[in-house]
Design a protein around this motif. Sequence first.
Motif, PDB file in Angstrom:
ATOM      1  N   VAL A 116       0.673  -1.173   0.298  1.00 42.58           N
ATOM      2  CA  VAL A 116       0.281  -0.034  -0.271  1.00 42.58           C
ATOM      3  C   VAL A 116       0.690   1.297   0.069  1.00 42.58           C
ATOM      4  CG1 VAL A 116      -1.668   1.430   1.539  1.00 42.58           C
ATOM      5  CG2 VAL A 116      -2.091  -1.324   0.988  1.00 42.58           C
ATOM      6  N   ASP A 117       2.120   1.009   0.887  1.00 39.96           N
ATOM      7  CA  ASP A 117       2.507   2.321   0.779  1.00 39.96           C
ATOM      8  C   ASP A 117       3.699   2.726  -0.514  1.00 39.96           C
ATOM      9  OD1 ASP A 117       3.095   3.397   3.168  1.00 39.96           O
ATOM     10  OD2 ASP A 117       5.413   3.753   3.037  1.00 39.96           O
ATOM     11  N   TYR A 118       3.840   1.599  -1.456  1.00 38.88           N
ATOM     12  CA  TYR A 118       4.759   1.856  -2.240  1.00 38.88           C
ATOM     13  C   TYR A 118       3.122   2.882  -3.143  1.00 38.88           C
ATOM     14  CZ  TYR A 118       7.932  -1.302  -1.361  1.00 38.88           C
ATOM     15  OH  TYR A 118       9.323  -1.578  -0.860  1.00 38.88           O
ATOM     16  N   ILE A 119       2.671   2.662  -3.115  1.00 38.36           N
ATOM     17  CA  ILE A 119       1.498   3.841  -4.097  1.00 38.36           C
ATOM     18  C   ILE A 119       1.144   4.677  -3.586  1.00 38.36           C
ATOM     19  CG2 ILE A 119      -0.791   3.082  -4.130  1.00 38.36           C
ATOM     20  CD1 ILE A 119      -1.075   0.125  -3.692  1.00 38.36           C
ATOM     21  N   LEU A 120       1.026   4.302  -2.458  1.00 34.33           N
ATOM     22  CA  LEU A 120       0.762   5.547  -1.706  1.00 34.33           C
ATOM     23  C   LEU A 120       2.607   6.979  -2.088  1.00 34.33           C
ATOM     24  CD1 LEU A 120       0.046   4.995   2.080  1.00 34.33           C
ATOM     25  CD2 LEU A 120      -1.862   6.292   0.114  1.00 34.33           C
ATOM     26  N   THR A 121       3.559   6.590  -2.065  1.00 38.74           N
ATOM     27  CA  THR A 121       5.029   6.764  -2.518  1.00 38.74           C
ATOM     28  C   THR A 121       4.751   7.567  -3.959  1.00 38.74           C
ATOM     29  OG1 THR A 121       5.996   5.193  -0.945  1.00 38.74           O
ATOM     30  CG2 THR A 121       7.421   6.923  -2.474  1.00 38.74           C
ATOM     31  N   VAL A 122       3.780   6.890  -4.943  1.00 38.75           N
ATOM     32  CA  VAL A 122       3.746   6.965  -6.500  1.00 38.75           C
ATOM     33  C   VAL A 122       2.951   8.538  -6.898  1.00 38.75           C
ATOM     34  CG1 VAL A 122       3.338   6.626  -8.879  1.00 38.75           C
ATOM     35  CG2 VAL A 122       4.352   4.748  -7.088  1.00 38.75           C
ATOM     36  N   VAL A 145      -4.337  17.360 -12.362  1.00 39.09           N
ATOM     37  CA  VAL A 145      -4.500  16.548 -12.624  1.00 39.09           C
ATOM     38  C   VAL A 145      -3.109  15.218 -13.393  1.00 39.09           C
ATOM     39  CG1 VAL A 145      -6.144  14.698 -12.383  1.00 39.09           C
ATOM     40  CG2 VAL A 145      -5.993  16.364 -10.630  1.00 39.09           C
ATOM     41  N   HIS A 146      -3.234  15.854 -14.685  1.00 39.92           N
ATOM     42  CA  HIS A 146      -3.319  15.377 -16.205  1.00 39.92           C
ATOM     43  C   HIS A 146      -2.084  15.433 -15.786  1.00 39.92           C
ATOM     44  CE1 HIS A 146      -7.295  17.650 -16.714  1.00 39.92           C
ATOM     45  NE2 HIS A 146      -7.319  16.507 -17.375  1.00 39.92           N
ATOM     46  N   ILE A 147      -1.212  16.208 -15.747  1.00 42.49           N
ATOM     47  CA  ILE A 147       0.283  15.839 -15.462  1.00 42.49           C
ATOM     48  C   ILE A 147       0.468  15.331 -14.912  1.00 42.49           C
ATOM     49  CG2 ILE A 147       1.904  17.419 -15.293  1.00 42.49           C
ATOM     50  CD1 ILE A 147       1.143  20.100 -15.598  1.00 42.49           C
ATOM     51  N   ALA A 148      -0.272  15.301 -13.478  1.00 46.58           N
ATOM     52  CA  ALA A 148       0.779  13.678 -12.216  1.00 46.58           C
ATOM     53  C   ALA A 148       0.552  12.951 -13.164  1.00 46.58           C
ATOM     54  CB  ALA A 148      -0.092  13.930 -11.444  1.00 46.58           C
ATOM     55  N   ILE A 149      -0.558  12.928 -14.056  1.00 42.49           N
ATOM     56  CA  ILE A 149      -1.683  11.510 -14.288  1.00 42.49           C
ATOM     57  C   ILE A 149      -0.849  10.652 -15.863  1.00 42.49           C
ATOM     58  CG2 ILE A 149      -3.080   9.865 -15.847  1.00 42.49           C
ATOM     59  CD1 ILE A 149      -5.571  11.223 -14.301  1.00 42.49           C
ATOM     60  N   LEU A 150      -0.016  12.047 -16.445  1.00 39.42           N
ATOM     61  CA  LEU A 150       1.009  12.413 -17.716  1.00 39.42           C
ATOM     62  C   LEU A 150       2.821  11.701 -17.189  1.00 39.42           C
ATOM     63  CD1 LEU A 150      -0.077  12.523 -20.293  1.00 39.42           C
ATOM     64  CD2 LEU A 150       1.752  14.567 -19.668  1.00 39.42           C
ATOM     65  N   LEU A 151       2.548  11.740 -15.869  1.00 37.23           N
ATOM     66  CA  LEU A 151       4.389  11.795 -14.915  1.00 37.23           C
ATOM     67  C   LEU A 151       4.220  10.489 -15.259  1.00 37.23           C
ATOM     68  CD1 LEU A 151       4.463  15.146 -13.484  1.00 37.23           C
ATOM     69  CD2 LEU A 151       5.803  14.563 -15.253  1.00 37.23           C
ATOM     70  N   VAL A 152       2.693   9.643 -14.019  1.00 37.81           N
ATOM     71  CA  VAL A 152       2.735   8.195 -13.187  1.00 37.81           C
ATOM     72  C   VAL A 152       2.834   7.834 -14.664  1.00 37.81           C
ATOM     73  CG1 VAL A 152       1.518   7.010 -12.246  1.00 37.81           C
ATOM     74  CG2 VAL A 152       1.097   9.289 -11.579  1.00 37.81           C
ATOM     75  N   ALA A 153       1.759   7.947 -15.963  1.00 43.76           N
ATOM     76  CA  ALA A 153       2.102   7.126 -17.303  1.00 43.76           C
ATOM     77  C   ALA A 153       3.796   6.733 -18.032  1.00 43.76           C
ATOM     78  CB  ALA A 153       1.161   7.426 -17.924  1.00 43.76           C
ATOM     79  N   LEU A 154       4.205   7.902 -17.579  1.00 45.41           N
ATOM     80  CA  LEU A 154       5.266   7.915 -18.718  1.00 45.41           C
ATOM     81  C   LEU A 154       6.469   6.945 -17.314  1.00 45.41           C
ATOM     82  CD1 LEU A 154       6.695   9.799 -20.571  1.00 45.41           C
ATOM     83  CD2 LEU A 154       7.923  11.277 -18.755  1.00 45.41           C
ATOM     84  N   ILE A 155       6.407   7.098 -16.387  1.00 43.97           N
ATOM     85  CA  ILE A 155       7.482   6.211 -15.541  1.00 43.97           C
ATOM     86  C   ILE A 155       6.654   4.684 -15.427  1.00 43.97           C
ATOM     87  CG2 ILE A 155       7.678   5.768 -12.937  1.00 43.97           C
ATOM     88  CD1 ILE A 155       6.856   8.895 -11.953  1.00 43.97           C
ATOM     89  N   THR A 156       5.761   4.386 -15.033  1.00 38.64           N
ATOM     90  CA  THR A 156       4.979   3.266 -16.146  1.00 38.64           C
ATOM     91  C   THR A 156       6.044   2.619 -16.987  1.00 38.64           C
ATOM     92  OG1 THR A 156       3.106   3.774 -14.884  1.00 38.64           O
ATOM     93  CG2 THR A 156       3.749   2.468 -16.504  1.00 38.64           C
ATOM     94  N   LEU A 312      10.466  11.667  -9.745  1.00 35.07           N
ATOM     95  CA  LEU A 312      11.510  10.452  -9.573  1.00 35.07           C
ATOM     96  C   LEU A 312      11.393   9.914  -8.173  1.00 35.07           C
ATOM     97  CD1 LEU A 312      14.641  11.370 -11.265  1.00 35.07           C
ATOM     98  CD2 LEU A 312      12.040  10.388 -11.981  1.00 35.07           C
ATOM     99  N   ALA A 313      11.270  10.147  -7.766  1.00 34.43           N
ATOM    100  CA  ALA A 313      11.561   8.767  -6.142  1.00 34.43           C
ATOM    101  C   ALA A 313       9.640   8.348  -5.949  1.00 34.43           C
ATOM    102  CB  ALA A 313      11.002  10.411  -5.207  1.00 34.43           C
ATOM    103  N   ALA A 314       9.231   8.767  -7.040  1.00 37.94           N
ATOM    104  CA  ALA A 314       8.194   7.675  -7.585  1.00 37.94           C
ATOM    105  C   ALA A 314       8.557   6.311  -8.166  1.00 37.94           C
ATOM    106  CB  ALA A 314       6.648   8.179  -8.169  1.00 37.94           C
ATOM    107  N   ASN A 315       9.879   6.334  -8.553  1.00 38.12           N
ATOM    108  CA  ASN A 315      10.190   5.430  -9.257  1.00 38.12           C
ATOM    109  C   ASN A 315      10.863   4.676  -8.392  1.00 38.12           C
ATOM    110  OD1 ASN A 315      10.847   4.276 -12.239  1.00 38.12           O
ATOM    111  ND2 ASN A 315      12.892   3.826 -10.980  1.00 38.12           N
ATOM    112  N   THR A 316      11.263   4.540  -7.493  1.00 38.44           N
ATOM    113  CA  THR A 316      11.707   3.794  -5.967  1.00 38.44           C
ATOM    114  C   THR A 316      10.187   2.980  -6.025  1.00 38.44           C
ATOM    115  OG1 THR A 316      12.915   5.545  -4.690  1.00 38.44           O
ATOM    116  CG2 THR A 316      12.401   3.686  -4.094  1.00 38.44           C
ATOM    117  N   GLY A 317       9.000   3.181  -5.799  1.00 43.80           N
ATOM    118  CA  GLY A 317       8.128   2.543  -5.444  1.00 43.80           C
ATOM    119  C   GLY A 317       7.947   1.880  -6.920  1.00 43.80           C
ATOM    120  N   PHE A 318       7.849   1.997  -7.811  1.00 44.23           N
ATOM    121  CA  PHE A 318       8.499   1.086  -8.669  1.00 44.23           C
ATOM    122  C   PHE A 318       9.022  -0.399  -9.271  1.00 44.23           C
ATOM    123  CE2 PHE A 318       5.302   4.498 -10.947  1.00 44.23           C
ATOM    124  CZ  PHE A 318       5.109   3.441 -11.160  1.00 44.23           C
ATOM    125  N   SER A 319      10.710   0.377  -8.713  1.00 46.26           N
ATOM    126  CA  SER A 319      11.496  -0.610  -8.130  1.00 46.26           C
ATOM    127  C   SER A 319      11.205  -1.453  -7.513  1.00 46.26           C
ATOM    128  CB  SER A 319      12.625  -0.262  -7.899  1.00 46.26           C
ATOM    129  OG  SER A 319      12.564   1.206  -8.921  1.00 46.26           O
TER     130      SER A 319
END
Lengths: 609, 609
Positions: A116-122, A145-156, A312-319
């Motif tokens: 759950v925490d990694y989801i929150l991190t992102v 909101v659009h920019i944030a979603i775009l960024l998550v999509a990009l990191i994904t 990019l901190a979000a990326n830790t969650g993705f790893s």
Amino acid sequence: MFYKLKRFLIGKPLQSNELHDQKLNNLKALAILSSDALSSVAYGPEQILLVLATISVLAFWYSIPIAIGVLVLLAVLILSYRQIIYAYPSGGGAYMVAKENLGTNYGLIAGGSLLVDYILTVAVSVSAGTDAITSAFPVLHPYTVHIAILLVALITLLNLRGLTESASILAYPVYLFVLALVVVIIVGIYQILTGHAPTTAHTSIGTPVMGISFFLLLKAFSSGCSALTGVEAISNAIPNFKEPAPKNAAFTLTCMGIILAVLFSGIVFLAYWYGIAPSGKETVMSQLSESIFGREFMYYFVQATTALILVLAANTGFSAFPLLAYNLAKDKYMPRAFTARGDRLGYSNGIITLGMASIFLIIIFKGKTESLIPLYAVGVFIPFALSQTGMIFKWIRTKPKGWGWRFLVNLLGALICYLILAIFFVTKFGQVWLSLIFVPVVVLIFHQIHRHYVAVAEQLRIDDSVKVMSIAKKGNLVIIPVSGITTVVEKSLLYAKSISEDAVAVYIGYSHESIEKMKKDWEEWETGVQLITVYSPYRGVIKPLGDFLEAMREKADQSSSSMTVIMPQFVTKKWWHRLLHNQSGLLIIAYLLKVKNVHITIVPYQLKK
Amino acid sequence: MFYKLKRFLIGKPLQSNELHDQKLNNLKALAILSSDALSSVAYGPEQILLVLATISVLAFWYSIPIAIGVLVLLAVLILSYRQIIYAYPSGGGAYMVAKENLGTNYGLIAGGSLLVDYILTVAVSVSAGTDAITSAFPVLHPYTVHIAILLVALITLLNLRGLTESASILAYPVYLFVLALVVVIIVGIYQILTGHAPTTAHTSIGTPVMGISFFLLLKAFSSGCSALTGVEAISNAIPNFKEPAPKNAAFTLTCMGIILAVLFSGIVFLAYWYGIAPSGKETVMSQLSESIFGREFMYYFVQATTALILVLAANTGFSAFPLLAYNLAKDKYMPRAFTARGDRLGYSNGIITLGMASIFLIIIFKGKTESLIPLYAVGVFIPFALSQTGMIFKWIRTKPKGWGWRFLVNLLGALICYLILAIFFVTKFGQVWLSLIFVPVVVLIFHQIHRHYVAVAEQLRIDDSVKVMSIAKKGNLVIIPVSGITTVVEKSLLYAKSISEDAVAVYIGYSHESIEKMKKDWEEWETGVQLITVYSPYRGVIKPLGDFLEAMREKADQSSSSMTVIMPQFVTKKWWHRLLHNQSGLLIIAYLLKVKNVHITIVPYQLKK
């Protein structure tokens, strides 16, 4: 079409034996796995000052002893996680340590909290980074909101391409951020030493302060501990390191600890010396670099790299998330799909799940996820505490040479973690009570999944005493539902004859006239297959067919035959042609799947036009 | 659950032989099929005055000659449709008439216009009725769209329950509306005769008016013709009448024509006499009944029944659309699904499609569908004109006794309809140009669907010269993809042995180790079935399996065998368990459907827990 788009976005598929090429060297690993921990320097010192500011500016000197406390905890955590890395070189972190030493349920609590925490991190990191961007370019504000979603999509997407490639892209901003902060600290200290800094902006250490309480200091300390989130990421990702993986991971962890300590203590000290007070309008980091550089190039450089590293901190969650999900799935606590490697050898299902869940959070909270930060911190300290406790039990149980010192490190770490958790629940209950609900719910779901997989495995286990070879060949009663006399029926009849001596056609008619006509046509056709007609007064197919099958089952049981229903299925050339054919065939197949001991044979009929 | 809700909403299913009970008597048919036509009295006179008002109040007397023109057209249309009813007693109206006499494409143009038109009718009428409701209760105003959607859903539901029952409910408001307007007319004329009405509010007929033009009068005339929409409904619904259906339908049509004529001429005359001028704030009907009754009970009664009949006018669409769709589907121009009678013997697919399409329009136009009215009127006059033309050709071709008079009726009707269409396109092009696009598009879609069905029918036609009985029994090569050694595989092997002598198991492995292990385990199991292993470096299943099947095909072709792939499929107890099993089985089945000459046998494995 979809395939080409996929290739363009995530690159060509990789063979399984290309796996070792995807391993991380230490420099890349430090970047990819530390962005979460290092980015917390951007808000950790501010969190301490925010609590102290509730008393008076005079209390700001307490940030120095509190920072020392945080550094001690950091040291204990780093030492402790080094021990965990060597003890559990296959990764899994808090989940593995707690499961092995404290029991399954504690492992699942740690694992569930972390997931759950990694989801929150992102969600939190990307939202914070987006805020920084929209603050710089206010015209973008309505599109947060659009920019944030775009960024998550990009990191994904970067993560779906694979670890190494994303690491190459992500390494630069992380090191630029470190560089920026090191410059801030060096220039700041240089100014102090050369007397260019204000000397009266701060109260001296030890100044007595009215109204200060031990409780308040503890609260400030626990808030400062938010700078320690992300420290566990490396211990979960050991298999991503080059061999010798544990040694490389431990080395990387130590480097990260040192960098984090230098940046954190430097920023806290300079903020104290320059007398920075937290303000609703401007971050402490921003005020500090403005005091040191003025609004010049270096100021914007610091702000830009801060914004970037938050995203990019979000990326830790993705790893970490996909690896943890893999470990839980391997132990049958999460769907098996999380164990599959995608085209580019990452655990794509975990990556996609994390991306979608955090986009969901961003949409629900409309990009304002700051209120989730305490929840997020609690979610980090639960597994911290459990893994420390697990290590304590391990030392007591195994008692290796020199365990006493190691035991003390973990004992100290565990006590501090429990203390911080207690402070969180006492001082910020309104913001963290939700974890008391979602952690048990997640654990419950883990158990439900586990129970199902165990039950299935039992049902699938073959009985060694029965040999397939020795079982006598059985008969097979074939039933062919027909709706008219067509080439499709002809094909079905020919196939039925090839698999059995015993075939029956069944026609379900909506009127007595249509039944009489069908009977007559069938007789004239001379197929050699018996036709049975069923009248359906309510114009349904499933119910009469089901009744008919029950009646046939008796016949099959008498001759101990198996039963097969032959279902022709049109395969259309164009997708919209499907709308032109009643999809009752699919409904019947869905129904037949639930009927005991009936096999369904689909005879595809590929339409040419 | 879903089943119970369905039963509650639409009632118990009816047997096919209960169909005759659902036929309409004339009184109910008049209510159910006339609400569209009669409701147009509520806005038809206003449309005329709106055009005249662009010149001057002095021009209002022209409404009398224009109304006479409309009445003449009404009489011609009623006479013409009476002729159509007797000539085409199985219904179908403009579509049938145009198709049989002018050719398929003209029939499709008429049918396509009408289909789209019924959707517009529902959207426009319900929106207008909703406006009346929200005008009465302004607090409901923010919920206009919700109320309109709810009303459409309600009407859809009533129609799904079946025609007679909805007719019983719908008959009262229609007759109440007729009653209300008759009272208005009688009281109004009584007041005029007794001198209680104003005598100076109107200019006398024949007063010269500055700036009036023939073009403007034509425009006013065509606007007034919007009162004639809905006249064709009865001729499309003849099969819903009790026997003798044509006679009953013709009688009902005549009754409707007389009622419509009385109400329309009465309202136009009173509006002229009382000197009512159209206003943006209040409808002509509202002003007129206020002048006659004051804001007393009768005023509110007129307003309430007007609002109600506007909503119910939508129901005409629900009677006519499914029948027209049935006729088009029977001729293979629309999906076959539209020919199926639902549980309550209505053509449920047509009813549901119409309901959803009009809800879609209401949502897109946010409940403001007034701008669609001219488009709607054009959509009505296209089939009017085509059916008149069709009848002209019919009389010329068949020349029955006394055809000259009938020919003249239709010729006059056709000329007036073409004239009105021409006026519409000249005076309101901006609002009606869309029909120049959607009518050809709809006709194109009809043809595409037809082409597909014809092609399928050709492919399905059996060759009489080949007798199924005489074809020699063929072999059958059975292929069993396996992923391990489980009871599911055991079941599949046993079934394979029961249908063929010739079975091969195939294992697709992601690593050489797993393949070696599988080979060893399989040998120890002693099944008597050969195992072939395939290495899949990219961890996919579909591609290697497809390649393997191609290789096997050669083997099958040599022994002229058919090919069968056995796919085990888990059937889970609870829906969420499905998420815990990779759905690759379904993907493989979807792929196999497209492979030539491969049969797919699903062996369902019902999990017990």
